[in-house]
Design a protein around this motif. Structure first.
Motif, PDB file in Angstrom:
ATOM      1  N   ASP A   1      20.297  52.057  52.114  1.00  0.00           N
ATOM      2  CA  ASP A   1      21.472  52.892  51.828  1.00  0.00           C
ATOM      3  C   ASP A   1      22.231  52.388  50.607  1.00  0.00           C
ATOM      4  O   ASP A   1      22.670  53.173  49.765  1.00  0.00           O
ATOM      5  N   ASN A   2      22.402  51.075  50.511  1.00  0.00           N
ATOM      6  CA  ASN A   2      23.104  50.503  49.363  1.00  0.00           C
ATOM      7  C   ASN A   2      22.346  50.747  48.061  1.00  0.00           C
ATOM      8  O   ASN A   2      22.958  51.019  47.031  1.00  0.00           O
ATOM      9  N   ALA A   3      21.032  50.630  48.097  1.00  0.00           N
ATOM     10  CA  ALA A   3      20.217  50.883  46.905  1.00  0.00           C
ATOM     11  C   ALA A   3      20.360  52.339  46.458  1.00  0.00           C
ATOM     12  O   ALA A   3      20.466  52.621  45.263  1.00  0.00           O
ATOM     13  N   ILE A   4      20.389  53.257  47.408  1.00  0.00           N
ATOM     14  CA  ILE A   4      20.534  54.679  47.082  1.00  0.00           C
ATOM     15  C   ILE A   4      21.896  54.942  46.454  1.00  0.00           C
ATOM     16  O   ILE A   4      22.001  55.614  45.431  1.00  0.00           O
ATOM     17  N   CYS A   5      22.943  54.405  47.067  1.00  0.00           N
ATOM     18  CA  CYS A   5      24.301  54.599  46.536  1.00  0.00           C
ATOM     19  C   CYS A   5      24.418  54.031  45.120  1.00  0.00           C
ATOM     20  O   CYS A   5      25.004  54.663  44.238  1.00  0.00           O
ATOM     21  N   LEU A   6      23.851  52.867  44.910  1.00  0.00           N
ATOM     22  CA  LEU A   6      23.929  52.217  43.602  1.00  0.00           C
ATOM     23  C   LEU A   6      23.088  52.934  42.551  1.00  0.00           C
ATOM     24  O   LEU A   6      23.551  53.204  41.446  1.00  0.00           O
ATOM     25  N   ASN A   7      21.865  53.287  42.895  1.00  0.00           N
ATOM     26  CA  ASN A   7      20.947  53.880  41.924  1.00  0.00           C
ATOM     27  C   ASN A   7      21.291  55.321  41.550  1.00  0.00           C
ATOM     28  O   ASN A   7      21.018  55.760  40.438  1.00  0.00           O
ATOM     29  N   TYR A   8      21.842  56.081  42.495  1.00  0.00           N
ATOM     30  CA  TYR A   8      22.072  57.502  42.247  1.00  0.00           C
ATOM     31  C   TYR A   8      23.543  57.881  42.213  1.00  0.00           C
ATOM     32  O   TYR A   8      23.874  59.043  42.015  1.00  0.00           O
ATOM     33  N   GLY A   9      24.433  56.926  42.441  1.00  0.00           N
ATOM     34  CA  GLY A   9      25.862  57.192  42.345  1.00  0.00           C
ATOM     35  C   GLY A   9      26.380  58.178  43.373  1.00  0.00           C
ATOM     36  O   GLY A   9      27.230  59.011  43.059  1.00  0.00           O
ATOM     37  N   ILE A  10      25.845  58.128  44.588  1.00  0.00           N
ATOM     38  CA  ILE A  10      26.318  59.024  45.644  1.00  0.00           C
ATOM     39  C   ILE A  10      26.967  58.203  46.745  1.00  0.00           C
ATOM     40  O   ILE A  10      26.714  57.009  46.881  1.00  0.00           O
ATOM     41  N   SER A  11      27.790  58.852  47.535  1.00  0.00           N
ATOM     42  CA  SER A  11      28.526  58.153  48.582  1.00  0.00           C
ATOM     43  C   SER A  11      27.647  57.928  49.815  1.00  0.00           C
ATOM     44  O   SER A  11      26.604  58.570  49.978  1.00  0.00           O
ATOM     45  N   THR A  12      28.090  57.057  50.683  1.00  0.00           N
ATOM     46  CA  THR A  12      27.337  56.789  51.919  1.00  0.00           C
ATOM     47  C   THR A  12      27.307  58.022  52.818  1.00  0.00           C
ATOM     48  O   THR A  12      26.331  58.231  53.535  1.00  0.00           O
TER      49      THR A  12
END
Length: 117
Positions: free
Chosen positions: A53-64
């Motif tokens: 989840d953290n990788a997704i938020c960081l890589n794509y700039g979306i919220s949790t």
């Protein structure tokens, strides 16, 4: 009949994204969006956990919250399944776990797609 050799180049994330898009149609009989493919490829590489989840938020700039919504959509499409234990959350479909084993842990990466009609 000779089977053609198809070469997919790029880093693990790019390769996984391309494979997931193909297998979404073949294995799960559904079409996934670009963002769903992004999220699912991160889950395949990093796992369905806080790190993923953290990788997704960081890589794509979306919220949790958006990550959770995308996970819910992928679960409805059958690509993510509920955890078997009492834990809250999702796991990858067993087919995707096998795909991760074949492509991320082996040196020689081969894939045979067989479609029955």
């Amino acid at each position: 009949m000779q089977v053609p050799l198809i070469v997919i180049t790029g880093d693990d994330l790019t390769i996984m994204r391309k494979l997931i898009k193909v297998h979404a149609i073949i294995q799960f009989d559904t079409i996934i969006t670009e963002r769903e493919a992004d999220v699912l490829s991160e889950y395949v590489i990093y796992g369905c956990n806080k790190q993923g989840d953290n990788a997704i938020c960081l890589n794509y700039g979306i919220s949790t919250n958006n990550v959770k919504q995308l996970g819910s959509r992928l679960q409805k499409k059958g690509m993510l399944v509920s955890k078997r234990r009492k834990d809250v959350g999702r796991d990858l479909h067993p087919f995707l776990i096998k795909m991760r084993e074949l492509f991320l842990t082996k040196e020689n990466k081969h894939l045979l797609i067989q479609v029955w009609q």
